[in-house]
Design a protein around this motif. Structure first.
Motif, short mmCIF file in Angstrom:
data_model
loop_
_atom_site.label_atom_id
_atom_site.label_comp_id
_atom_site.label_asym_id
_atom_site.label_seq_id
_atom_site.Cartn_x
_atom_site.Cartn_y
_atom_site.Cartn_z
N THR A 19 0.74 -1.28 -0.12
CA THR A 19 0.03 -0.11 0.08
C THR A 19 0.78 1.24 0.15
O THR A 19 0.55 2.02 -0.72
CB THR A 19 -0.98 0.02 1.15
N GLY A 20 1.84 1.37 0.74
CA GLY A 20 2.73 2.31 0.82
C GLY A 20 3.67 2.79 -0.45
O GLY A 20 3.69 3.77 -1.15
N TYR A 21 3.90 1.43 -1.21
CA TYR A 21 4.62 1.59 -2.56
C TYR A 21 3.69 2.36 -3.44
O TYR A 21 3.88 3.12 -4.29
CB TYR A 21 4.93 0.35 -3.03
N ILE A 22 2.47 1.74 -3.33
CA ILE A 22 1.37 2.33 -4.53
C ILE A 22 1.14 3.63 -4.16
O ILE A 22 1.07 4.68 -5.25
CB ILE A 22 0.14 1.24 -4.54
N ALA A 23 0.97 4.06 -2.95
CA ALA A 23 0.74 5.59 -2.70
C ALA A 23 1.94 6.17 -2.97
O ALA A 23 1.76 7.41 -3.40
CB ALA A 23 0.34 5.53 -1.41
N LEU A 33 2.77 7.33 3.85
CA LEU A 33 2.80 6.79 4.96
C LEU A 33 1.51 6.75 5.59
O LEU A 33 1.13 6.05 6.41
CB LEU A 33 3.66 7.72 6.07
N LEU A 34 0.59 7.94 5.74
CA LEU A 34 -0.57 7.97 6.05
C LEU A 34 -1.51 6.88 5.78
O LEU A 34 -2.31 6.09 6.36
CB LEU A 34 -1.55 9.31 5.67
N VAL A 35 -1.72 6.64 4.34
CA VAL A 35 -2.27 5.54 3.69
C VAL A 35 -1.92 4.02 4.08
O VAL A 35 -2.86 3.33 4.77
CB VAL A 35 -2.34 5.40 2.11
N ALA A 36 -0.55 3.89 4.29
CA ALA A 36 -0.10 2.72 4.68
C ALA A 36 -0.66 2.26 6.34
O ALA A 36 -0.96 0.96 6.57
CB ALA A 36 1.52 2.60 4.39
N ALA A 37 -0.23 3.58 6.93
CA ALA A 37 -0.53 3.13 8.47
C ALA A 37 -2.16 3.01 8.69
O ALA A 37 -2.73 1.97 9.41
CB ALA A 37 -0.38 4.41 9.18
N VAL A 40 -2.78 -0.69 7.36
CA VAL A 40 -2.28 -1.64 8.32
C VAL A 40 -2.88 -1.52 9.54
O VAL A 40 -3.51 -2.84 10.22
CB VAL A 40 -0.70 -1.20 8.68
N THR A 41 -3.67 -0.76 10.25
CA THR A 41 -4.49 -0.48 11.22
C THR A 41 -5.79 -1.44 10.94
O THR A 41 -6.16 -1.91 11.73
CB THR A 41 -4.80 1.04 11.50
N LEU A 42 -6.51 -1.16 9.66
CA LEU A 42 -7.48 -1.65 9.50
C LEU A 42 -7.60 -3.27 9.12
O LEU A 42 -8.23 -4.13 9.95
CB LEU A 42 -8.05 -1.36 7.95
N VAL A 43 -6.40 -3.85 8.69
CA VAL A 43 -6.15 -5.13 8.76
C VAL A 43 -5.89 -5.81 10.08
O VAL A 43 -6.39 -6.90 10.47
CB VAL A 43 -4.92 -5.41 7.77
N TYR A 44 -5.08 -5.02 10.81
CA TYR A 44 -4.99 -5.50 12.24
C TYR A 44 -6.24 -5.68 12.84
O TYR A 44 -6.47 -6.47 13.64
CB TYR A 44 -4.05 -4.57 12.86
N LEU A 45 -7.12 -4.63 12.84
CA LEU A 45 -8.33 -4.99 13.58
C LEU A 45 -9.34 -5.89 12.97
O LEU A 45 -9.96 -6.69 13.80
CB LEU A 45 -9.14 -3.63 13.33
N MET A 46 -9.41 -6.17 11.61
CA MET A 46 -9.88 -7.26 11.07
C MET A 46 -9.38 -8.57 11.36
O MET A 46 -10.06 -9.76 11.13
CB MET A 46 -9.89 -7.11 9.54
N LEU A 47 -8.20 -8.73 11.75
CA LEU A 47 -7.54 -10.02 12.04
C LEU A 47 -7.66 -10.39 13.46
O LEU A 47 -7.03 -11.10 14.20
CB LEU A 47 -6.12 -10.06 11.69
N GLY A 48 -8.85 -9.71 13.97
CA GLY A 48 -8.99 -9.73 15.46
C GLY A 48 -9.69 -11.10 15.91
O GLY A 48 -9.66 -12.22 15.32
N SER A 49 -9.81 -11.60 17.11
CA SER A 49 -10.60 -12.78 17.70
C SER A 49 -11.75 -13.13 16.89
O SER A 49 -11.81 -14.43 16.96
CB SER A 49 -10.92 -12.48 19.12
N GLY A 50 -12.62 -12.54 16.05
CA GLY A 50 -13.68 -12.93 15.39
C GLY A 50 -14.92 -12.84 15.92
O GLY A 50 -15.86 -12.84 15.20
N GLU A 51 -14.84 -12.54 17.19
CA GLU A 51 -16.18 -12.51 18.13
C GLU A 51 -16.88 -11.05 17.67
O GLU A 51 -17.88 -10.94 17.37
CB GLU A 51 -16.33 -12.77 19.21
N ASN A 52 -16.06 -10.09 18.08
CA ASN A 52 -16.63 -8.70 17.96
C ASN A 52 -16.19 -7.93 17.02
O ASN A 52 -16.12 -6.37 16.97
CB ASN A 52 -16.52 -8.05 19.39
#
Length: 58
Positions: A19-23, A33-37, A40-52
């Motif tokens: 994502t950083g390279y494309i931007a 840097l803002l787009v990459a961050a 990464v934050t969105l993917v981190y939250l999506m890889l959560g425990s799965g319940e909530n």
């Protein structure tokens, strides 16, 4: 985490780098840097425990 570098960390690094390279190559998309961050934050939250959809459990 299991071990020094698990699959979740590798996925986050790969998504952030791509994502950083494309931007960077297309500045009109946004600040690299803002787009990459944000992605990464969105993917981190999506890889959560799965319940909530919250951050991953420790």
């Amino acid at each position: 985490m299991n071990g020094p570098l698990d699959l979740r960390v590798l996925v986050l690094l790969l998504v952030g780098a791509v994502t950083g390279y494309i931007a960077y190559r297309h500045p009109d998309i946004g600040v690299a840097l803002l787009v990459a961050a944000g992605v990464v934050t969105l993917v981190y939250l999506m890889l959560g425990s799965g319940e909530n959809g919250g951050p991953p459990a420790r």
